[in-house]
Design a protein around this motif. Structure first.
Motif, PDB file in Angstrom:
ATOM      1  N   VAL A  20      21.889 -32.311 -10.884  1.00  0.00           N
ATOM      2  CA  VAL A  20      22.136 -32.360  -9.445  1.00  0.00           C
ATOM      3  C   VAL A  20      20.813 -32.602  -8.730  1.00  0.00           C
ATOM      4  O   VAL A  20      19.782 -32.019  -9.078  1.00  0.00           O
ATOM      5  N   ALA A  21      20.845 -33.500  -7.753  1.00  0.00           N
ATOM      6  CA  ALA A  21      19.634 -33.851  -7.019  1.00  0.00           C
ATOM      7  C   ALA A  21      19.395 -32.871  -5.880  1.00  0.00           C
ATOM      8  O   ALA A  21      20.347 -32.372  -5.281  1.00  0.00           O
ATOM      9  N   PRO A  22      18.137 -32.604  -5.545  1.00  0.00           N
ATOM     10  CA  PRO A  22      17.850 -31.764  -4.381  1.00  0.00           C
ATOM     11  C   PRO A  22      17.981 -32.580  -3.100  1.00  0.00           C
ATOM     12  O   PRO A  22      18.107 -33.813  -3.139  1.00  0.00           O
ATOM     13  N   ASP A  23      17.938 -31.905  -1.970  1.00  0.00           N
ATOM     14  CA  ASP A  23      17.906 -32.609  -0.689  1.00  0.00           C
ATOM     15  C   ASP A  23      16.566 -33.325  -0.529  1.00  0.00           C
ATOM     16  O   ASP A  23      15.578 -33.013  -1.211  1.00  0.00           O
ATOM     17  N   GLU A  24      16.550 -34.295   0.377  1.00  0.00           N
ATOM     18  CA  GLU A  24      15.331 -35.067   0.583  1.00  0.00           C
ATOM     19  C   GLU A  24      14.217 -34.182   1.149  1.00  0.00           C
ATOM     20  O   GLU A  24      14.473 -33.180   1.812  1.00  0.00           O
TER      21      GLU A  24
ATOM     22  N   CYS B 110      19.019 -37.493 -11.792  1.00  0.00           N
ATOM     23  CA  CYS B 110      19.657 -37.013 -10.566  1.00  0.00           C
ATOM     24  C   CYS B 110      20.157 -38.187  -9.734  1.00  0.00           C
ATOM     25  O   CYS B 110      19.368 -39.067  -9.387  1.00  0.00           O
ATOM     26  N   TYR B 111      21.446 -38.186  -9.438  1.00  0.00           N
ATOM     27  CA  TYR B 111      21.981 -39.246  -8.594  1.00  0.00           C
ATOM     28  C   TYR B 111      22.702 -38.708  -7.369  1.00  0.00           C
ATOM     29  O   TYR B 111      22.621 -39.284  -6.295  1.00  0.00           O
ATOM     30  N   PHE B 112      23.422 -37.570  -7.474  1.00  0.00           N
ATOM     31  CA  PHE B 112      24.109 -36.983  -6.328  1.00  0.00           C
ATOM     32  C   PHE B 112      23.577 -35.583  -6.061  1.00  0.00           C
ATOM     33  O   PHE B 112      23.261 -34.835  -6.987  1.00  0.00           O
ATOM     34  N   THR B 113      23.515 -35.221  -4.774  1.00  0.00           N
ATOM     35  CA  THR B 113      23.284 -33.838  -4.398  1.00  0.00           C
ATOM     36  C   THR B 113      24.603 -33.073  -4.533  1.00  0.00           C
ATOM     37  O   THR B 113      25.669 -33.667  -4.755  1.00  0.00           O
ATOM     38  N   GLN B 114      24.539 -31.757  -4.363  1.00  0.00           N
ATOM     39  CA  GLN B 114      25.762 -30.960  -4.417  1.00  0.00           C
ATOM     40  C   GLN B 114      26.765 -31.437  -3.369  1.00  0.00           C
ATOM     41  O   GLN B 114      27.961 -31.601  -3.651  1.00  0.00           O
ATOM     42  N   ALA B 115      26.279 -31.685  -2.161  1.00  0.00           N
ATOM     43  CA  ALA B 115      27.171 -32.136  -1.086  1.00  0.00           C
ATOM     44  C   ALA B 115      27.744 -33.514  -1.392  1.00  0.00           C
ATOM     45  O   ALA B 115      28.902 -33.807  -1.057  1.00  0.00           O
TER      46      ALA B 115
END
Length: 232
Positions: free
Chosen positions: A30-34, A121-126
């Protein structure tokens, strides 16, 4: 091509294959926010070369910044040294996403040349949740996970995250778990909090909790004060 929409298309294919009320379970990175962060890594746990099998974590990070996504026409990303806060430790300024990409693979040194081709990482949780919602799926569960063994043996004492102000940040999740259910036509997908709602019309609905048994009870009434006269 590092096309994140390819992941969305893969989810769509799987969702179409489900029967109504079937579930799709995604367990992935999962990717973090920017945003930008400070990343502290060890500079004394290997040599100063850029050989992934022998170099220090700091030297490996500098190599990673040059060749991450090596199949792309322009691999790598900006990496700015930010000092040595204490003996044996080097600090760098970089994007939060690139910092997470590095710490998730920094110990995969034997196959380093193939690891740098990948983007974990490609998508954040949201974004995971939004992707399932766009497919008309009800999100049953969505939570970042942390493998305690990885945290204990690969993160603690080896890396540290901080805001640009120096305030410490938690370790990133090691993966995420998102579960979606395919719903039938006309079925609800999710509840969304909207704040106070306008009156529903002629009748007014109020909810009360009974102090005697803690049960919730709805009271529906007409507008204005009314008086009922009954025979005595």
């Amino acid at each position: 091509g590092y096309d994140h929409e390819a992941a969305a298309r893969a989810l769509a294919v799987q969702a179409r294959a489900l029967r109504v009320h079937g579930t799709l379970v995604v367990r992935d990175f999962v990717a973090p926010d920017e945003g930008m962060v400070l990343l502290e890594v060890r500079g004394d746990d290997g040599d100063a070369s850029d050989d992934p099998r022998t170099c220090s974590t700091a030297a490996l990070l500098e190599r990673f910044a040059r060749e991450f996504r090596s199949l792309h026409a322009e691999p790598g990303f900006p990496l700015e040294p930010a000092g040595a806060p204490r003996p044996g430790v080097r600090r760098y300024r970089l994007s939060h996403r690139h910092a997470v990409e590095f710490v998730l693979r920094k110990d995969y040194r034997t196959d380093w040349e193939s690891e740098v081709k990948e983007e974990y990482c490609y998508f954040t949780q949201a974004e995971f949740e939004a992707s399932l919602a766009r497919l008309g799926m009800r999100v049953l569960a969505s939570a970042p996970l942390s493998n305690p063994w990885i945290v204990r043996n690969r993160f603690e004492g080896h890396v540290a995250f901080a805001e640009l102000s120096g305030a410490p940040l938690p370790f990133p999740p090691t993966n995420t778990l998102v579960v979606g259910e395919k719903v039938g036509p006309g079925e609800g997908v999710r509840f969304v909090a909207r704040g106070p709602a306008p009156p529903l019309g002629f009748l007014e609905l109020t909810c009360y909790r009974d102090r005697r048994d803690a049960q919730l009870r709805d009271l529906v009434r007409r507008p204005n004060t009314t008086v009922d006269v009954v025979p005595f």
